[in-house]
Design a protein around this motif. Structure first.
Motif, mmCIF file in Angstrom:
data_model
loop_
_atom_site.group_PDB
_atom_site.id
_atom_site.type_symbol
_atom_site.label_atom_id
_atom_site.label_comp_id
_atom_site.label_asym_id
_atom_site.label_seq_id
_atom_site.Cartn_x
_atom_site.Cartn_y
_atom_site.Cartn_z
ATOM 1 N N THR A 21 3.065 19.997 8.982
ATOM 2 C CA THR A 21 2.681 18.680 8.496
ATOM 3 C C THR A 21 2.631 17.704 9.645
ATOM 4 O O THR A 21 2.884 18.029 10.782
ATOM 5 C CB THR A 21 3.710 18.160 7.467
ATOM 6 N N ILE A 22 2.367 16.442 9.288
ATOM 7 C CA ILE A 22 2.394 15.419 10.316
ATOM 8 C C ILE A 22 3.815 15.262 10.790
ATOM 9 O O ILE A 22 4.681 14.868 10.044
ATOM 10 C CB ILE A 22 1.825 14.075 9.812
ATOM 11 N N GLY A 23 4.058 15.607 12.001
ATOM 12 C CA GLY A 23 5.388 15.503 12.576
ATOM 13 C C GLY A 23 5.495 14.234 13.353
ATOM 14 O O GLY A 23 4.771 13.288 13.133
ATOM 15 N N ALA A 24 6.412 14.261 14.327
ATOM 16 C CA ALA A 24 6.536 13.083 15.146
ATOM 17 C C ALA A 24 5.232 12.915 15.887
ATOM 18 O O ALA A 24 4.831 13.751 16.672
ATOM 19 C CB ALA A 24 7.682 13.258 16.118
ATOM 20 N N PHE A 25 4.580 11.835 15.591
ATOM 21 C CA PHE A 25 3.392 11.404 16.291
ATOM 22 C C PHE A 25 2.188 12.278 16.042
ATOM 23 O O PHE A 25 1.417 12.594 16.913
ATOM 24 C CB PHE A 25 3.683 11.240 17.780
ATOM 25 N N GLY A 26 2.034 12.756 14.804
ATOM 26 C CA GLY A 26 0.738 12.966 14.277
ATOM 27 C C GLY A 26 0.048 14.292 14.275
ATOM 28 O O GLY A 26 -1.091 14.353 14.648
ATOM 29 N N ALA A 101 16.034 12.757 4.815
ATOM 30 C CA ALA A 101 14.990 13.682 4.398
ATOM 31 C C ALA A 101 13.626 13.064 4.707
ATOM 32 O O ALA A 101 13.410 11.875 4.453
ATOM 33 C CB ALA A 101 15.113 13.966 2.908
ATOM 34 N N PRO A 102 12.692 13.840 5.244
ATOM 35 C CA PRO A 102 11.371 13.299 5.608
ATOM 36 C C PRO A 102 10.447 13.192 4.401
ATOM 37 O O PRO A 102 9.329 13.733 4.400
ATOM 38 C CB PRO A 102 10.867 14.318 6.631
ATOM 39 N N PRO A 275 11.536 9.491 9.639
ATOM 40 C CA PRO A 275 12.020 10.695 10.325
ATOM 41 C C PRO A 275 10.859 11.628 10.669
ATOM 42 O O PRO A 275 9.764 11.513 10.115
ATOM 43 C CB PRO A 275 12.971 11.334 9.308
ATOM 44 N N ALA A 276 11.092 12.533 11.586
ATOM 45 C CA ALA A 276 10.065 13.502 11.971
ATOM 46 C C ALA A 276 9.677 14.381 10.782
ATOM 47 O O ALA A 276 10.431 14.529 9.821
ATOM 48 C CB ALA A 276 10.588 14.379 13.110
ATOM 49 N N ARG A 277 8.487 14.962 10.863
ATOM 50 C CA ARG A 277 7.991 15.943 9.900
ATOM 51 C C ARG A 277 7.703 15.353 8.518
ATOM 52 O O ARG A 277 7.769 16.057 7.523
ATOM 53 C CB ARG A 277 8.952 17.148 9.781
ATOM 54 N N MET A 278 7.373 14.079 8.467
ATOM 55 C CA MET A 278 6.960 13.519 7.182
ATOM 56 C C MET A 278 5.591 14.073 6.795
ATOM 57 O O MET A 278 4.687 14.149 7.633
ATOM 58 C CB MET A 278 6.892 11.986 7.264
#
Length: 341
Positions: A21-26, A101-102, A275-278
């Motif tokens: 998925t979209i993680g830290a920065f896309g 939780a993301p 958070p990362a991995r949203m």
């Protein structure tokens, strides 16, 4: 529950489904993440969304966050609350968001110092702004303002420099916290002008204002809304804006560069990070809702009262701005010879 348990918690399921998925920065979302957190499913009606703020209640950023939270709740039709987690130069709040939780129900409203300066100036920072956070949207732009207590007989920057030099070691300046932009600007000012002063860090603008208005600290680079509010008391004067150019909302306040002090002129901004991995659909839903709120005339008017411009962006634009600002501060920190504290 042990790590070997066959049961999957909501948080671990979200993390598992967030692969791709979209993680830290896309990155791009996978089909699994779209099913796990589709725009139609987020947010669940009646479930609280938290905006975490690493500053004490009552300051400019807190007021902005609460205004946005109220409007965002109306747009998303679910409660949006602001949770203050002051202390440690926003580190506590940032770590709270990173651990969350993301799933879109926890994100933060943070000044640029959290992602661009703290990781380079504070030894206790354990997060990587490019790996541990998901950019959602820009929130606002606005300058820091050099303010001085009325007891100091200075009407401009050069008069302040002369007064400090006439009283070496007796003057102190406040900041939002060690490693924040207000601290680095204060340090840059002191280095550029050869000043012997004492740095006094606080947990945010509201805490700093108490001692500043009482005259226990003599000056500091304050957020524009705080500066305007404090100036209205008659106990404080605004001497300069720390920005590349004058603020349209403070046209009569010259920049530091105009008054002979360079290197204290980078624009300040605030953004929303999760958070990362949203999952990408959740980021898109929040981004669209924030864009709607930040474009409202009422929001723009509220922010302008404090000399800030409400402004949204795409997640990628915020990611790019974060990288650019990080690199700019890296150069400033290198030139100042500052080390992590």
């Amino acid at each position: 529950m042990s790590a070997s348990s066959f049961f999957i918690t909501r948080r671990s399921a979200a993390a598992w489904l967030a692969v791709g998925t979209i993680g830290a920065f896309g990155a791009v979302a996978s089909p699994l993440s779209s099913l796990a957190a589709s725009p139609a499913a987020f947010p669940e009606k009646g479930r609280n969304i938290r905006i975490v703020l690493g500053l004490a209640a009552g300051g400019a950023s807190d007021s902005q966050a609460r205004f946005v939270a109220n409007k965002l709740g109306e747009v998303l039709q679910t409660p949006v609350i602001v949770e203050n987690r002051p202390g440690a130069s926003f580190i506590l709040a940032t770590e709270e968001v990173i651990r969350a939780a993301p799933d879109g129900y926890t994100f933060m409203y943070a000044p640029s110092s959290v992602v661009a300066q703290n990781p380079q100036t504070l030894a206790q920072v354990r997060y990587d702004p490019f790996k541990d956070l998901t950019p959602i949207s820009l929130g606002a732009r606005g300058p820091l303002v050099l303010t001085v207590h009325a007891s100091v007989p200075a009407r401009n920057v050069q008069e302040l420099i002369a007064y400090i030099k006439a009283n070496p070691g007796k003057m102190s300046y406040a900041s939002f916290g060690t490693g924040t932009s207000s601290h680095i600007y204060g340090e840059a000012f002191a280095r550029q002008a050869g000043l012997d002063v004492v740095h006094v860090p606080y947990k945010g603008g509201a805490d700093a204002a108490k001692d500043f208005l009482a005259g226990r600290v003599q000056y500091y680079f304050d957020a524009a809304p705080n500066a305007i509010q404090n100036t209205a008391t008659g106990k404080v004067r605004m001497l300069a804006v720390a920005a590349p150019k004058r603020s349209p909302m403070l046209p009569d306040v010259p920049t530091m560069t105009e008054q002979g002090v360079s290197g204290v002129d980078m624009a300040s901004w605030l953004g929303f990070y999760g958070p990362a991995r949203m999952p990408a659909p959740v980021v898109a839903k929040l981004n669209a809702a924030l864009a709607q709120v930040l474009a409202m005339p009422a929001t723009r008017d509220f922010f302008r009262q404090g000399a800030y411009e409400a402004e949204s962006s795409t997640p990628q634009q915020l990611a790019d701005l974060t990288r650019t600002t990080y690199d700019q501060w890296a150069e400033t920190i290198r030139k100042l010879g500052l080390t992590k504290q």
